[in-house]
Scaffold this motif. Structure first.
Motif, PDB file in Angstrom:
ATOM      1  N   GLU A 137      -1.887   1.340   1.546  1.00 41.44           N
ATOM      2  CA  GLU A 137      -2.195   0.102   0.832  1.00 41.44           C
ATOM      3  C   GLU A 137      -3.200   0.354  -0.292  1.00 41.44           C
ATOM      4  O   GLU A 137      -3.074  -0.190  -1.390  1.00 41.44           O
ATOM      5  CB  GLU A 137      -2.739  -0.946   1.798  1.00 41.44           C
ATOM      6  N   ILE A 174       2.092  -7.557  -2.094  1.00 45.12           N
ATOM      7  CA  ILE A 174       1.567  -7.427  -0.741  1.00 45.12           C
ATOM      8  C   ILE A 174       0.780  -8.692  -0.409  1.00 45.12           C
ATOM      9  O   ILE A 174      -0.095  -9.099  -1.154  1.00 45.12           O
ATOM     10  CB  ILE A 174       0.652  -6.191  -0.606  1.00 45.12           C
ATOM     11  N   LEU A 178       1.029  -8.021   5.726  1.00 45.64           N
ATOM     12  CA  LEU A 178       1.531  -6.655   5.608  1.00 45.64           C
ATOM     13  C   LEU A 178       1.427  -5.940   6.942  1.00 45.64           C
ATOM     14  O   LEU A 178       0.398  -5.936   7.587  1.00 45.64           O
ATOM     15  CB  LEU A 178       0.731  -5.872   4.557  1.00 45.64           C
TER      16      LEU A 178
END
Length: 181
Positions: A137, A174, A178
């Motif tokens: 991420e 996102i 997530l």
């Protein structure tokens, strides 16, 4: 500052116990974002000498409430260990130090929704590599920031995929939900 009060403690409830481990459900916000209100924590009964500043422990308060906080300082007085604790959100130590008899154990894992986070990693590098979701991420947001520079985001993406086996498309959005398995 020692002894200036516990702004908000994280009380917890016992879920299961065996000879070496305790499982608690959590609520409260003083340990956020490290431990969230709907997490479960696995607590291991360890020798008191194995607890270090920075470790997260569970202890019994004066009112018999079980509390989860991090150790900030340890002091030895008259052969008795005293643990100064605080929540992550708190700006000061809890009001009173915790006497060694009240320490129930050290948090060794956190169960958060569909994942288990072990607290055995040492150092930022191993944390990043161990928690592929966090690493992937983070790389995603770096790629988004560098999107205007040709080739660089793709190179970063390939490097992240090499380390984690996970790739998120640079054009993806996102959200809060997530989940990377």
């Amino acid at each position: 500052v020692k002894g200036t009060g516990c702004v908000s403690c994280s009380p917890i409830n016992m879920v299961q116990e065996n000879s070496d481990f305790l499982l608690y459900s959590t609520w409260g916000s003083s340990m956020f974002p490290f431990i969230r209100g709907d997490d479960y924590i696995l607590v291991k009964k360890v020798p008191l000498e194995a607890i270090r500043p920075g470790d997260t422990i569970v202890f019994e308060s004066d009112t018999k409430t079980k509390v989860c906080h991090r150790v900030v300082e340890i002091e030895k007085r008259d052969s008795i260990l005293w643990f100064y604790t605080a929540g992550y959100k708190n700006t000061s130590y809890d009001t009173d130090p915790i006497r060694q008899e009240r320490v129930l154990g050290k948090v060794v894992a956190i169960k958060r929704k569909f994942s288990i986070i072990e607290l055995s990693a040492k150092g930022l590098e191993s944390l990043l590599l161990k928690f592929d979701c966090f690493f992937t991420e983070s790389i995603f947001y770096i790629k988004k920031f560098l999107a205007k520079i040709p080739f660089l985001p793709r190179l970063i993406s390939q490097m992240a995929k090499f380390f984690t086996g996970i790739e998120i498309h640079p054009g993806a959005t996102i959200g809060k939900g997530l989940f990377i398995d």
